[in-house]
Scaffold this motif. Structure first.
Motif, PDB file in Angstrom:
ATOM      1  N   VAL A 161       0.870  -1.174   0.000  1.00  0.00           N
ATOM      2  CA  VAL A 161       0.000   0.000   0.000  1.00  0.00           C
ATOM      3  C   VAL A 161       0.906   1.222   0.000  1.00  0.00           C
ATOM      4  O   VAL A 161       1.614   1.465   0.972  1.00  0.00           O
ATOM      5  CB  VAL A 161      -0.932   0.026   1.235  1.00  0.00           C
ATOM      6  N   GLY A 162       0.909   1.938  -1.114  1.00  0.00           N
ATOM      7  CA  GLY A 162       1.793   3.099  -1.224  1.00  0.00           C
ATOM      8  C   GLY A 162       3.253   2.735  -1.113  1.00  0.00           C
ATOM      9  O   GLY A 162       4.051   3.501  -0.563  1.00  0.00           O
ATOM     10  N   GLY A 163       3.607   1.556  -1.608  1.00  0.00           N
ATOM     11  CA  GLY A 163       4.996   1.119  -1.562  1.00  0.00           C
ATOM     12  C   GLY A 163       5.418   0.509  -0.237  1.00  0.00           C
ATOM     13  O   GLY A 163       6.585   0.176  -0.052  1.00  0.00           O
ATOM     14  N   ILE A 164       4.484   0.346   0.662  1.00  0.00           N
ATOM     15  CA  ILE A 164       4.769  -0.213   1.993  1.00  0.00           C
ATOM     16  C   ILE A 164       4.098  -1.578   2.110  1.00  0.00           C
ATOM     17  O   ILE A 164       2.964  -1.768   1.667  1.00  0.00           O
ATOM     18  CB  ILE A 164       4.254   0.724   3.109  1.00  0.00           C
ATOM     19  N   ASP A 165       4.803  -2.519   2.702  1.00  0.00           N
ATOM     20  CA  ASP A 165       4.272  -3.873   2.893  1.00  0.00           C
ATOM     21  C   ASP A 165       2.860  -3.816   3.471  1.00  0.00           C
ATOM     22  O   ASP A 165       2.590  -3.131   4.458  1.00  0.00           O
ATOM     23  CB  ASP A 165       5.199  -4.628   3.850  1.00  0.00           C
ATOM     24  N   THR A 166       1.967  -4.560   2.839  1.00  0.00           N
ATOM     25  CA  THR A 166       0.561  -4.579   3.240  1.00  0.00           C
ATOM     26  C   THR A 166       0.373  -4.899   4.718  1.00  0.00           C
ATOM     27  O   THR A 166      -0.537  -4.381   5.372  1.00  0.00           O
ATOM     28  CB  THR A 166      -0.198  -5.643   2.411  1.00  0.00           C
ATOM     29  N   ARG A 167       1.216  -5.735   5.255  1.00  0.00           N
ATOM     30  CA  ARG A 167       1.034  -6.178   6.639  1.00  0.00           C
ATOM     31  C   ARG A 167       0.981  -5.014   7.625  1.00  0.00           C
ATOM     32  O   ARG A 167       0.206  -5.049   8.581  1.00  0.00           O
ATOM     33  CB  ARG A 167       2.138  -7.154   7.037  1.00  0.00           C
ATOM     34  N   TYR A 168       1.780  -3.974   7.381  1.00  0.00           N
ATOM     35  CA  TYR A 168       1.784  -2.849   8.317  1.00  0.00           C
ATOM     36  C   TYR A 168       0.432  -2.146   8.340  1.00  0.00           C
ATOM     37  O   TYR A 168      -0.063  -1.741   9.407  1.00  0.00           O
ATOM     38  CB  TYR A 168       2.889  -1.863   7.955  1.00  0.00           C
TER      39      TYR A 168
END
Length: 221
Positions: A161-168
């Motif tokens: 999401v926005g280049g950040i791992d979905t898990r966060y």
């Protein structure tokens, strides 16, 4: 795939009656325990209070549960399995109807949390004083997060999401939902007014939907 976390602690050593009468007695004791946990919390609960609430002798109570932790583990174990099932969308495909599926799942979670608010409130208290319950709570949380991360990847190919791992993002939203449920239901008397279950479900669902699909939910501006 779920993380290879240890299984949640369970009251495997508690007495498991095989007769209908014994099963009814155990259920009655657990119900009495719930009422006492609700009134006194985890820390202050005494087995004598449970025996008095259930109208049985201490000997009869200890036949089924050797201590309050065994009783509490029995309550938490059953409730978590029900909560895990309730928070799965029923009859709605997340792949084709993501908003509806999220709403269905969130409503199921919040409704079951509300129904079991007494035990959930006691669990939060227990996590602050006993490492076993802190690990149990974390296991329960991770199990929900793992499932949704896997579902996003499988159904929508969403891994960032926005280049950040979905898990966060999933972890943040899980925290929002869990804390909202705790404040709205487990601490309901502190609220200015009770929140309707349908409203609660829609509020958290909007946050989940917009985080991953970046657009207003269907039919809304």
């Amino acid at each position: 795939m779920e993380n290879p976390l240890p299984s949640m602690p369970a009251a495997t050593e508690s007495f498991q009656p095989t007769t209908p009468k014994g099963q009814r007695t155990r259920a009655q004791l657990l119900a009495a325990g719930r009422r006492v946990f609700d009134r006194n919390g985890y820390v202050e609960l005494k087995m004598g209070d449970v025996a008095m609430e259930a109208g049985v002798s201490m000997g009869a109570l200890y036949r089924y549960f050797s201590n309050k932790d065994e009783m509490f583990l029995s309550l938490i174990g059953a409730i978590h399995e029900e909560l895990f099932t309730a928070s799965r969308a029923q009859g709605v495909d997340f792949g084709t109807q993501p908003y509806e599926a999220l709403l269905n799942a969130n409503r199921g979670y919040l409704e079951h949390y509300s129904t079991n608010r007494d035990v959930m409130r006691a669990l939060v208290e227990a996590t602050t004083v006993d490492e076993r319950y802190r690990k149990m709570w974390w296991w329960m949380r991770e199990r929900h997060i793992d499932r949704f991360v896997a579902l996003l990847a499988k159904k929508h190919g969403i891994t960032q999401v926005g280049g950040i791992d979905t898990r966060y993002t999933v972890e943040a939203l899980a925290s929002l939902t869990e804390q909202s449920a705790y404040c709205w239901f487990a601490q309901e008397p502190l609220n200015k007014a009770p929140i309707p279950l349908d409203v609660a479900a829609e509020v958290v669902t909007r946050a989940w939907y917009n985080a991953f699909f970046n657009s207003p939910e269907p039919g809304r501006s």
